[in-house]
Design an enzyme around this catalytic site. Structure first.
Site, PDB file in Angstrom:
ATOM      1  N   HIS A 340       0.848  -1.198   0.000  1.00  0.00           N
ATOM      2  CA  HIS A 340       0.000   0.000   0.000  1.00  0.00           C
ATOM      3  C   HIS A 340       0.883   1.248   0.000  1.00  0.00           C
ATOM      4  O   HIS A 340       2.042   1.208   0.426  1.00  0.00           O
ATOM      5  CB  HIS A 340      -0.959  -0.011   1.195  1.00  0.00           C
ATOM      6  CG  HIS A 340      -0.336   0.261   2.532  1.00  0.00           C
ATOM      7  ND1 HIS A 340      -0.328   1.508   3.116  1.00  0.00           N
ATOM      8  CD2 HIS A 340       0.291  -0.559   3.420  1.00  0.00           C
ATOM      9  CE1 HIS A 340       0.257   1.443   4.297  1.00  0.00           C
ATOM     10  NE2 HIS A 340       0.647   0.204   4.507  1.00  0.00           N
ATOM     11  N   ASP A 350       6.669   2.836   6.785  1.00  0.00           N
ATOM     12  CA  ASP A 350       5.319   2.318   6.600  1.00  0.00           C
ATOM     13  C   ASP A 350       4.495   3.282   5.759  1.00  0.00           C
ATOM     14  O   ASP A 350       4.026   4.306   6.262  1.00  0.00           O
ATOM     15  CB  ASP A 350       4.663   2.115   7.962  1.00  0.00           C
ATOM     16  CG  ASP A 350       3.276   1.519   7.868  1.00  0.00           C
ATOM     17  OD1 ASP A 350       2.895   1.049   6.774  1.00  0.00           O
ATOM     18  OD2 ASP A 350       2.560   1.520   8.886  1.00  0.00           O
ATOM     19  N   GLU A 387      -4.945   1.427   3.178  1.00  0.00           N
ATOM     20  CA  GLU A 387      -4.625   0.295   4.056  1.00  0.00           C
ATOM     21  C   GLU A 387      -4.653   0.716   5.516  1.00  0.00           C
ATOM     22  O   GLU A 387      -5.069  -0.050   6.391  1.00  0.00           O
ATOM     23  CB  GLU A 387      -3.243  -0.262   3.695  1.00  0.00           C
ATOM     24  CG  GLU A 387      -2.859  -1.534   4.439  1.00  0.00           C
ATOM     25  CD  GLU A 387      -2.130  -1.294   5.758  1.00  0.00           C
ATOM     26  OE1 GLU A 387      -1.830  -2.285   6.458  1.00  0.00           O
ATOM     27  OE2 GLU A 387      -1.842  -0.121   6.097  1.00  0.00           O
ATOM     28  N   GLU A 388      -4.212   1.947   5.777  1.00  0.00           N
ATOM     29  CA  GLU A 388      -4.117   2.392   7.171  1.00  0.00           C
ATOM     30  C   GLU A 388      -5.483   2.513   7.847  1.00  0.00           C
ATOM     31  O   GLU A 388      -5.567   2.552   9.071  1.00  0.00           O
ATOM     32  CB  GLU A 388      -3.369   3.728   7.247  1.00  0.00           C
ATOM     33  CG  GLU A 388      -1.927   3.682   6.765  1.00  0.00           C
ATOM     34  CD  GLU A 388      -1.006   2.825   7.629  1.00  0.00           C
ATOM     35  OE1 GLU A 388      -1.497   2.136   8.532  1.00  0.00           O
ATOM     36  OE2 GLU A 388       0.211   2.849   7.388  1.00  0.00           O
ATOM     37  N   ASP A 416       4.888  -4.666   3.203  1.00  0.00           N
ATOM     38  CA  ASP A 416       4.337  -3.421   3.745  1.00  0.00           C
ATOM     39  C   ASP A 416       5.511  -2.551   4.181  1.00  0.00           C
ATOM     40  O   ASP A 416       6.051  -1.785   3.399  1.00  0.00           O
ATOM     41  CB  ASP A 416       3.398  -3.764   4.903  1.00  0.00           C
ATOM     42  CG  ASP A 416       2.597  -2.574   5.411  1.00  0.00           C
ATOM     43  OD1 ASP A 416       3.072  -1.434   5.271  1.00  0.00           O
ATOM     44  OD2 ASP A 416       1.509  -2.786   5.970  1.00  0.00           O
ATOM     45  N   HIS A 500       3.920   5.034  12.661  1.00  0.00           N
ATOM     46  CA  HIS A 500       2.740   5.893  12.562  1.00  0.00           C
ATOM     47  C   HIS A 500       2.938   7.257  13.221  1.00  0.00           C
ATOM     48  O   HIS A 500       1.967   7.898  13.631  1.00  0.00           O
ATOM     49  CB  HIS A 500       1.503   5.212  13.170  1.00  0.00           C
ATOM     50  CG  HIS A 500       0.993   4.067  12.366  1.00  0.00           C
ATOM     51  ND1 HIS A 500      -0.188   3.399  12.689  1.00  0.00           N
ATOM     52  CD2 HIS A 500       1.464   3.458  11.252  1.00  0.00           C
ATOM     53  CE1 HIS A 500      -0.385   2.426  11.815  1.00  0.00           C
ATOM     54  NE2 HIS A 500       0.611   2.441  10.938  1.00  0.00           N
TER      55      HIS A 500
END
Length: 709
Positions: A340, A350, A387-388, A416, A500
């Site tokens: 993604h 990420d 995706e998140e 990922d 994140h």
């Protein structure tokens, strides 16, 4: 006058048989007449081995990967926002530059963005003691979306706070022993207790009215989703969120189960410490203080109050992007690679370390195509969106194309967070283990000169350890848990401290994560070589003997945890039968490999054998899904309902155990027996699939009646 002759049409059943026979004949003729792979390259030279050709294109690849990553991470690109367009355009242009056929697909799911958020400490009389920051200290330029929990319900709370450590069941047990409860209070947890949605759900079960989850001492605050019950758009469970699709209402029971019932939000470590220092009550256990630097305060409750408000969600458009390479012999068999591109922040780890690797695979395949090479089976490169927010882009596509994928998908290969630290980590369905291990023997280790990845992988943990994919934190979830497609997940580094947060930047990757981008190169080569083997090997490189060995290990673990020897004996009988079928198909494959590769009859026989290998994983699906969780259909590796379950396999059994608290002993036994039999039937289906035979009713089973659990 001559006699008239009346010609009656054949019965409907006969006509259907004739039609089916003609369709089968046409299919076989198409396969029979499909041209064999050309044996010479342009200019008359022999085609090199695809793996060798792929690896020969590694020179300078680390620099091009770094350049792609720099471009992708130039700014934040959260799904459904205008800022996400740049990353999408870059991926599409790179696919096209490689000469690939490209497609895009849009969906319109429900996404969630932060509205107004506030936090304050109040005195017991309700007067303001101190405002608290809801910002992320590491986001000094304030370019990013503020820290928030996607899909957390709107609402507020004014209540005493309680520090609950990681928010696990054992932490609430420890608090209970201290005489502290969370009912009617705000739970303050530190990061690391598992899936954040599970932490919030656990707090709600214990009676909390809201949850705050602390960030790290480095100033990063972890954003993330708190949806429950699986991936995908919460308003279209089981079907794609296309523009005109049916959408369930927010008052639908299935929808309500997807959302937490109490509000939550992430906060900085500094904010969490300010709250904890204001608390009274019993002293904080020493082991609870890791990473927070708390030098005063208790676990609570109070006496200070926390005032907390939070809200917002809306529909948004997302876009999946595909690069397609059609196979020359079996274009209707798909090897699928996915990553993604959407990110909570800059996404250097990420997910765009994986995106950059995917773009390098596209570059190499483009060059290989120009040389005259084509894959035997089709290869699809997928760049997922959203995706998140719960694997939405991949889930909607799988749901939309489920029937096609069931019959045509060979495997799904996921990357990922390609690079987040040192050492290779991998997860897969067991039939792909041997292939994965073999591939790592061909790739140079990025950190140790003169060694291959296989060597360091083996040394790192005292032996190679391949995880089973019983989690829902990346895009393999819809492919495996819902569609039953063999899957792999690859990454370097066990975990990333800036996950994140604003710290997930190109600067971190360049200085700390992978300065020379050699780990990116290693992941790219492993990922690409896996795809080439699955796309090009005449017989699919699946080993179901490994699968039976893994199932045997699972039953042994289950026996230790439950002491249910009767159930284990029953399952072992079915596993032994699967082992026999796996041995038979291996022998059949070896015989086929000794025949003329391009003989048309051999190709038809090989196609039929490959279909049996391809479809065996689907046998582990339960069409109606797990009890109470219909979207999850894989009886071996769907995730358990309780995220703290000790079983990372056999999810129906795990759910039966976690739900057994209020059942009588007889009810528990009946529930467990039913789940055991579901697994046994699935294993039996897999054995039949490998053999390619219908069950002969007159043949008694040699084990199914021996033991009743």
């Amino acid at each position: 006058m001559p006699l008239s002759v009346v010609v009656r049409p054949p019965p409907v059943s006969v006509r259907l048989v004739i039609a089916f026979g003609l369709l089968l004949l046409v299919s076989l003729l198409v396969l029979y007449r499909r041209p064999a792979r050309p044996l010479v390259a342009p200019g008359g030279g022999a085609h090199p081995d695809p793996a060798a050709l792929f690896l020969s294109l590694s020179a300078g690849a680390n620099a091009s990967i770094a350049a792609d990553l720099r471009t992708l991470t130039a700014g934040p690109h959260l799904a459904g926002t205008p800022a996400s367009a740049g990353a999408a355009a870059h991926v599409l242009s790179r696919f096209r530059a490689a000469g690939l056929q490209t497609l895009t697909r849009e969906y319109a799911p429900l996404l969630s963005y932060p509205g107004h958020a506030s936090l304050a400490l109040l005195r017991p009389d309700g007067s303001l003691l101190a405002p608290l920051s809801v910002e992320e200290p590491a986001d000094e330029e304030q370019r990013l979306v503020p820290p928030y929990h996607a899909y957390a319900p709107s609402g507020g709370a004014v209540a005493e706070a309680v520090f609950v450590n990681l928010g696990r069941e054992e932490d609430y047990v420890a608090l209970e022993k201290l005489g502290v409860g969370v009912r009617g209070r705000i739970a303050v947890a530190r990061r690391g207790g598992g899936y954040r949605g599970g932490v919030v759900a656990r707090a709600a079960e214990m009676g909390a009215v809201a949850v705050l989850i602390a960030g790290r001492a480095d100033g990063g605050v972890e954003r993330g989703v708190v949806l429950l019950g699986g991936p995908g758009d919460p308003l279209t469970p089981g079907w794609a969120a296309t523009a005109g699709a049916e959408r369930l209402g927010f008052d639908d029971k299935a929808v309500k189960r997807r959302f937490p019932i109490i509000p939550s939000m992430p906060v900085s470590a500094k904010t969490a410490v300010a709250i904890i220092r204001s608390l009274g009550g019993p002293a904080i256990p020493a082991e609870w203080q890791a990473g927070l630097e708390v030098d005063s305060g208790g676990v609570g409750p109070g006496p200070t109050l926390v005032n907390f408000t939070y809200q917002d969600r809306k529909f948004a458009k997302i876009q999946d992007i595909f690069g397609i390479i059609k196979g020359y012999e079996e274009p209707d068999r798909y090897v699928i690679l996915g990553n993604h591109r959407d990110a909570w922040t800059y996404g250097a780890v990420d997910p765009n370390s994986g995106t950059a690797a995917l773009l390098d695979i596209a570059r190499r395949i483009g060059i290989m195509l120009q040389s005259g090479w084509k894959p035997r089976r089709s290869v699809i490169l997928c760049c997922w969106d959203a995706e998140e927010f719960g694997m939405i882009g991949s889930t909607e596509w799988v749901e939309e194309n489920l029937a096609d994928l069931h019959s045509k998908a060979v495997a799904y290969l996921n990357v990922d967070c390609a690079v987040q630290g040192v050492g290779l980590f991998a997860g897969s369905t067991p039939q792909l283990d041997k292939l994965l291990i073999d591939i790592t023997r061909q790739v140079k280790d990025p950190d140790v000169m003169g060694k291959m990845v296989h060597d360091t992988w083996n040394e790192m943990n005292g032996g190679i350890n391949i995880e089973r994919l019983a989690r829902t934190d990346s895009d393999f979830a819809p492919f495996l848990h819902h569609a039953g497609i063999p899957s792999v997940d690859l990454y370097y580094g066990k975990e990333f401290p800036g996950y994140h947060t604003a710290l997930d930047s190109y600067n971190w990757m360049e200085k700390h994560g992978d300065p020379l981008f050699l780990r990116h190169l290693a992941i790219t080569e492993i990922w690409g070589l896996l795809a080439l083997r699955l796309a090009d090997d005449p017989v699919l490189p699946f080993d179901y003997q490994v699968y039976t060995s893994q199932l045997q290990e699972h039953t042994n673990t289950f026996s230790v945890l439950t002491g249910n020897s009767q159930a284990v004996n029953l399952m072992n009988g079915f596993i032994n039968d699967l082992s026999g079928a796996a041995m038979e198909i291996l022998k059949e494959a070896k015989k086929l490999q000794q025949l003329d590769l391009y003989d048309k009859h051999t190709r038809m026989r090989r196609r039929l054998l490959n279909d049996r290998l391809l479809l065996a994983e689907r046998s582990f699906l339960q069409p109606e899904g797990l009890q109470g969780r219909r979207w999850f259909k894989h009886l071996l590796y769907s995730p358990p309902e309780d995220y703290e379950s000790k079983l990372s396999f056999f999810p129906g059994i795990a759910d039966s155990i976690s739900r057994s608290g209020n059942l009588s002993a007889k009810e528990r036994d009946v529930s467990m027996q039913h789940e055991v039999w579901k697994i046994c039937r699935a294993i039996e289906r897999a054995a039949r699939s490998l053999r390619g035979e219908f069950h002969q009713q007159h043949e008694p089973s040699n084990f199914s009646s021996l033991v009743t659990p």
